[in-house]
Design an enzyme around this catalytic site. Sequence first.
Site, PDB file in Angstrom:
ATOM      1  N   GLU A 114       0.875  -1.203  -0.114  1.00  0.00           N
ATOM      2  CA  GLU A 114      -0.129  -0.098   0.101  1.00  0.00           C
ATOM      3  C   GLU A 114       1.002   1.340   0.039  1.00  0.00           C
ATOM      4  O   GLU A 114       0.835   1.973   0.891  1.00  0.00           O
ATOM      5  CB  GLU A 114      -1.087  -0.059   1.117  1.00  0.00           C
ATOM      6  CG  GLU A 114      -2.083  -1.083   1.369  1.00  0.00           C
ATOM      7  CD  GLU A 114      -2.648  -1.130   2.173  1.00  0.00           C
ATOM      8  OE1 GLU A 114      -2.923  -0.094   3.182  1.00  0.00           O
ATOM      9  OE2 GLU A 114      -3.772  -1.874   2.325  1.00  0.00           O
ATOM     10  N   GLU A 153      -5.064  -8.854   0.882  1.00  0.00           N
ATOM     11  CA  GLU A 153      -5.720  -8.371   2.399  1.00  0.00           C
ATOM     12  C   GLU A 153      -7.077  -8.240   2.261  1.00  0.00           C
ATOM     13  O   GLU A 153      -7.449  -7.756   1.267  1.00  0.00           O
ATOM     14  CB  GLU A 153      -5.064  -7.030   2.881  1.00  0.00           C
ATOM     15  CG  GLU A 153      -3.786  -7.168   3.616  1.00  0.00           C
ATOM     16  CD  GLU A 153      -3.237  -5.869   3.985  1.00  0.00           C
ATOM     17  OE1 GLU A 153      -4.185  -5.046   4.464  1.00  0.00           O
ATOM     18  OE2 GLU A 153      -2.257  -5.791   4.123  1.00  0.00           O
TER      19      GLU A 153
HETATM   20  O1  IFM Z   1      -3.729  -2.911   9.218  1.00  0.00           O
HETATM   21  C1  IFM Z   1      -4.139  -2.600   8.076  1.00  0.00           C
HETATM   22  C2  IFM Z   1      -2.500  -3.069   7.164  1.00  0.00           C
HETATM   23  O2  IFM Z   1      -1.428  -2.903   7.731  1.00  0.00           O
HETATM   24  C3  IFM Z   1      -2.721  -2.504   5.752  1.00  0.00           C
HETATM   25  N1  IFM Z   1      -3.907  -2.512   5.285  1.00  0.00           N
HETATM   26  C4  IFM Z   1      -5.066  -2.391   5.863  1.00  0.00           C
HETATM   27  C5  IFM Z   1      -5.273  -2.796   7.437  1.00  0.00           C
HETATM   28  C6  IFM Z   1      -6.397  -2.695   8.030  1.00  0.00           C
HETATM   29  O3  IFM Z   1      -6.494  -1.195   7.959  1.00  0.00           O
END
Ligand code: IFM
Length: 478
Positions: free
Chosen positions: A165, A379
């Site tokens: 990200e 994710e």
């Molecule tokens: O916890 C975060 C992660 O580190 C990066 N993506 C989003 C998740 C939830 O906010």
Amino acid sequence: MTTTFPGDFLWGTATASYQVEGAIREDGRTPSIWDTFCEHPGTVADGSSGEIACDQYHRYPEDIALMHELGVKAYRLSIAWPRIVPNADGAVNQLGIDHYRRELDALREAGIMPVVTLYHWDLPQYLEDHGGWARRDTALRFADYADAIASGLGDRVGIWTTLNEPWCSAYLGYGSGVHAPGVRDYGKALAAVHHLNLAHGLGVQAIRAHLGGTAKVSSVLNLAVNIAQTDSEADMAAKHRADLIANEVFLGPMLEGRYDPEIFEVTKPYTDWSFVHDGDEELIRQPMQSLGVNYYSTTHVRYRDTAAAVSAAGGVAASVARPVSPAERNPMPAQDIVEALPPAGELTAMGWNQEPQGLTSLLTELGARFPDLDLFVSENGSAWDDEVTADADEPNGMIVHDPRRVAYLEAHVRAVADAIAAGAKVKGYFAWSLLDNFEWALGYSKRFGIIRVDYDTQQRIWKDSALRLRAIVAHNAI
Ligand code: IFM
């Protein structure tokens, strides 16, 4: 209806070093920007830090045993840069390499493929002291770090991802300042965008220099799913602008070798982009087999008359230490024609909406645009205010019944199946997160885990969502 996934579908869970490891002073590790940021009052909601977190640095054998029980085939983890290159002299810390060797070996022995992210936000503080991601040199230092990891751990990694990200690292770290290092300067945020892209390109080159062209390399983007309120020209222009600043700044250079010139145009008030050197854009585009997509929710947008607009920047800069709502996920003044609508429906504890269809559209659109690329959901998950129930039949005598997380999981796994049915080459799904953990500026107040962590005792407590994931993996079907 039962939907079965392809035989080689990679089911996994994900975490990140600073969120779970703890042990911040052990084996030669030096501070990262998050250690420093957490020390400043008011930056983290509960005043906490990753000092102990889930203590996974010491407890990884126990966590790997949990994953084995879950039946997952892969674990997405990140390496802490300040453990590997702790000081500005650039020397590689063998103790850091050895730690991850042991952890990756233990994963492989348990039949779990390590999917390794090189950078999930824990930049060494000594690099920030010299300008951090706003400075080109940080990308060059990233290449050295990638080189050290590829040579020290290369044979143990199944899939590499360079960055997690970069949107957050750049815009939240250097624009709105709600993440470390807490800088509020949009020119620097855009410089950070470019230097993160450059780091990606250089990182892929370093990995391939050690492991050859067949190394599986990717990056992980949190692409925004912006949905225009109507198909009017104005609302579509707002969506286009939001897509440009959030998504195209990464997709363009990484996968097409160029920034859309419109990006330069609309960000003119903040920078002249002179940090982009000749040859950078081609360098950033390195061959990748796959792209990781982190997906949580959507943002509905409409056109805002800029004359009446309140700068999105002001709103975000004041929003330290609380959930960043979808309405605030576009923290660039260049998006002043974009009005994000309040999220609708049942919101998660993060204040985020639930729209699984957004995941299907994102994956199918990416699949159509980049047909050669494998996709994986790197994710996906949801935070809820969980409660523990005593149950003598469960390990530790406790369980968490989390029906809303179960429903979210099921709906999003179905959304992935829909994307595959529509032709997208989706190869895996990683639940965020294996464990409750340090949720950045929200500290330990938000729980994303499918397994609960009791932070007083470090006990791991199963949740129904973990049991549900286990069943999905066991049947390779939903
Ligand atoms: O916890 C975060 C992660 O580190 C990066 N993506 C989003 C998740 C939830 O906010």
